[in-house]
Design a protein around this motif. Structure first.
Motif, PDB file in Angstrom:
ATOM      1  N   GLU A 283       0.835  -1.286  -0.211  1.00  0.00           N
ATOM      2  CA  GLU A 283      -0.103  -0.003  -0.050  1.00  0.00           C
ATOM      3  C   GLU A 283       0.826   1.233   0.080  1.00  0.00           C
ATOM      4  OE1 GLU A 283      -0.264  -2.209   2.464  1.00  0.00           O
ATOM      5  OE2 GLU A 283      -2.082  -3.414   1.591  1.00  0.00           O
TER       6      GLU A 283
ATOM      7  N   LEU B 127      -5.875  13.359   0.294  1.00  0.00           N
ATOM      8  CA  LEU B 127      -5.501  13.592   1.771  1.00  0.00           C
ATOM      9  C   LEU B 127      -5.558  14.811   2.167  1.00  0.00           C
ATOM     10  CD1 LEU B 127      -4.824  12.098   4.152  1.00  0.00           C
ATOM     11  CD2 LEU B 127      -2.442  11.929   3.565  1.00  0.00           C
TER      12      LEU B 127
ATOM     13  N   ARG C 298      -8.785  17.479   2.170  1.00  0.00           N
ATOM     14  CA  ARG C 298      -9.838  17.129   2.566  1.00  0.00           C
ATOM     15  C   ARG C 298     -10.543  18.028   3.266  1.00  0.00           C
ATOM     16  NH1 ARG C 298      -7.985  12.332   6.702  1.00  0.00           N
ATOM     17  NH2 ARG C 298      -7.050  13.839   8.369  1.00  0.00           N
TER      18      ARG C 298
ATOM     19  N   GLU D 201      -4.906   7.184  11.638  1.00  0.00           N
ATOM     20  CA  GLU D 201      -6.382   6.995  11.635  1.00  0.00           C
ATOM     21  C   GLU D 201      -6.760   5.517  11.193  1.00  0.00           C
ATOM     22  OE1 GLU D 201      -7.558  10.458   9.405  1.00  0.00           O
ATOM     23  OE2 GLU D 201      -6.976  11.956  10.939  1.00  0.00           O
ATOM     24  N   GLN D 202      -5.888   4.762  10.906  1.00  0.00           N
ATOM     25  CA  GLN D 202      -6.203   3.334  10.382  1.00  0.00           C
ATOM     26  C   GLN D 202      -7.021   3.517   8.958  1.00  0.00           C
ATOM     27  OE1 GLN D 202      -8.438   1.347  13.299  1.00  0.00           O
ATOM     28  NE2 GLN D 202      -7.060   1.511  14.791  1.00  0.00           N
ATOM     29  N   GLU D 203      -6.221   4.188   8.050  1.00  0.00           N
ATOM     30  CA  GLU D 203      -6.963   4.491   6.756  1.00  0.00           C
ATOM     31  C   GLU D 203      -5.811   4.092   5.653  1.00  0.00           C
ATOM     32  OE1 GLU D 203      -8.590   7.890   3.763  1.00  0.00           O
ATOM     33  OE2 GLU D 203      -7.792   8.512   5.738  1.00  0.00           O
ATOM     34  N   LEU D 204      -6.154   3.141   4.821  1.00  0.00           N
ATOM     35  CA  LEU D 204      -5.079   2.793   3.694  1.00  0.00           C
ATOM     36  C   LEU D 204      -5.177   3.605   2.486  1.00  0.00           C
ATOM     37  CD1 LEU D 204      -5.084  -1.048   4.310  1.00  0.00           C
ATOM     38  CD2 LEU D 204      -3.320   0.624   5.306  1.00  0.00           C
ATOM     39  N   LEU D 205      -4.082   4.160   2.003  1.00  0.00           N
ATOM     40  CA  LEU D 205      -4.119   4.970   0.624  1.00  0.00           C
ATOM     41  C   LEU D 205      -3.332   4.232  -0.388  1.00  0.00           C
ATOM     42  CD1 LEU D 205      -3.800   8.482   2.215  1.00  0.00           C
ATOM     43  CD2 LEU D 205      -6.101   7.175   1.614  1.00  0.00           C
TER      44      LEU D 205
ATOM     45  N   GLU E 158      -3.646  10.466  -4.559  1.00  0.00           N
ATOM     46  CA  GLU E 158      -3.994   9.991  -3.281  1.00  0.00           C
ATOM     47  C   GLU E 158      -3.609  11.150  -2.212  1.00  0.00           C
ATOM     48  OE1 GLU E 158      -5.921   7.728  -2.148  1.00  0.00           O
ATOM     49  OE2 GLU E 158      -5.943   6.593  -4.130  1.00  0.00           O
TER      50      GLU E 158
ATOM     51  N   ALA F  89      -0.274   4.182   4.982  1.00  0.00           N
ATOM     52  CA  ALA F  89      -1.054   3.901   6.081  1.00  0.00           C
ATOM     53  C   ALA F  89      -0.982   5.044   7.078  1.00  0.00           C
ATOM     54  CB  ALA F  89      -1.141   2.597   6.826  1.00  0.00           C
ATOM     55  N   THR F  90      -2.129   5.688   7.443  1.00  0.00           N
ATOM     56  CA  THR F  90      -2.284   6.639   8.280  1.00  0.00           C
ATOM     57  C   THR F  90      -2.436   6.254   9.777  1.00  0.00           C
ATOM     58  OG1 THR F  90      -4.591   7.060   8.035  1.00  0.00           O
ATOM     59  CG2 THR F  90      -2.909   8.197   6.561  1.00  0.00           C
TER      60      THR F  90
ATOM     61  N   THR G  66      -3.938   1.392  -2.121  1.00  0.00           N
ATOM     62  CA  THR G  66      -3.786  -0.189  -1.980  1.00  0.00           C
ATOM     63  C   THR G  66      -3.528  -0.820  -3.316  1.00  0.00           C
ATOM     64  OG1 THR G  66      -6.206  -0.261  -2.371  1.00  0.00           O
ATOM     65  CG2 THR G  66      -5.773  -0.096   0.063  1.00  0.00           C
TER      66      THR G  66
END
Length: 325
Positions: free
Chosen positions: A137, A226, A229, A143-147, A222, A140-141, A149
């Motif tokens: 990936e 990010l 936003r 904030e448990q977010e995957l960018l 991506e 990964a942030t 993938t």
């Protein structure tokens, strides 16, 4: 410039008719060198290209812009006096300053214009997040977010395709050398056909540039999503500094794939996009971050599962929270 025939006053500067010793010349050269280095550190330079021999700079006196009803033309200075090279541009824009003509390894030419980047003011409100860069990936942030993938699939596909093409080229190189060892009319003709159609690098480089263009599109898309936003905007990001050379060996296959991981381009894009949107970037050393406890900062040297050890001590579920300690 001073006239060397005139003898200056001794209190103003040294006279030309008095020779300088080698020690005095070295001292003057050192002062000049230090002054030039100080000025260069404070000056703004153009971005570095792949090599210096593939670039030609045109200042404002070396080109003219001509516009018609249906197109815009750029006329560049050539080596022949009184004759300029006319280029038709695809669009219309205000062209000023120094232009750079770049020739890449695929044999294509591109004309680049550098303009000052308009950056937003530094954000004072927002959240602070941690970013962990990866291969499968993009990131990964905390904030448990995957960018990104699907980025690892493109990296692996490009690496495997280049390996397959390199194996075929090696076979052609071997056949080409064997044909030259037995020089006759048929062998020389066949060797020339192999050299012309199978051992060139223009198409190979063009395919590689086209492939990595997809990766660059994903990375920029991506990062734009990010940093721009609207809900829960970002004030500062903490990211790993991956500029150090990797010394761990994962096998022949994965070493080849990791060598094609564009981590340098990814870090450069993060710094550029963050500066453009007024976001502060903090880089931390990633060494032993998976073994270190965020509370006591001790590392577990016996096991490689320090992620679970630190999670038990700190009550964390993600290693990215350690970047914000």
């Amino acid at each position: 410039m001073p006239n060397p025939e005139v003898s200056f006053d001794r209190n103003y500067c040294l006279s030309y008719d008095r020779p300088l010793s080698s020690k005095a010349l070295r001292s003057i050269a050192g002062v000049v060198r230090r002054t030039v280095n100080k000025v260069r550190r404070d000056s703004v330079c153009y971005p570095r290209t792949q090599a210096f021999h593939n670039r030609i700079d045109f200042d404002a006196s070396c080109y003219t812009v001509r516009s018609t009803e249906d197109a815009q033309f750029l006329e560049l200075m050539s080596l022949q006096p009184g004759k300029r090279i006319s280029l038709r541009l695809k669009g219309r824009s205000k062209i000023r300053g120094t232009l750079q003509l770049i020739r890449d390894t695929a044999g294509t030419y591109s004309l680049r214009v550098y303009v000052p980047q308009q950056c937003e003011e530094k954000r004072k409100t927002g959240t602070v997040i941690g970013i962990d860069l990866g291969y499968t990936e993009m990131m990964a942030t905390s904030e448990q977010e995957l960018l990104g993938t699907d980025l690892g699939q493109y990296f692996s596909a490009i690496s495997d395709k280049r390996r397959k093409n390199s194996e075929g080229r090696n076979r052609m190189h071997s056949l080409f050398r064997n044909l030259l060892k037995k020089p006759n009319k048929d062998n020389l003709a066949k060797a020339e056909r192999i050299r012309k159609h199978n051992l060139g690098r223009k198409k190979q480089r063009a395919r590689y540039i086209r492939d990595i263009g997809v990766i660059k599109t994903i990375v920029n898309r991506e990062l734009n999503l990010l940093f721009t936003r609207k809900t829960n905007p970002i004030k500062q990001i903490v990211v790993e500094d991956l500029s150090a050379r990797m010394k761990v060996h994962f096998g022949k296959k994965w070493n080849r794939r990791l060598s094609g991981w564009m981590r340098g381009y990814l870090q450069e894009r993060i710094r550029y996009k963050a500066k453009k949107h007024g976001i502060e970037v903090s880089e931390v050393n990633p060494a032993y971050s998976s073994r270190e406890c965020p509370r006591c900062h001790c590392t577990d040297k016996k096991t490689d599962t320090g992620i679970h050890l630190s999670a038990r001590f700190a009550g964390a579920t993600d290693m990215l929270t350690w970047l914000l300690r």
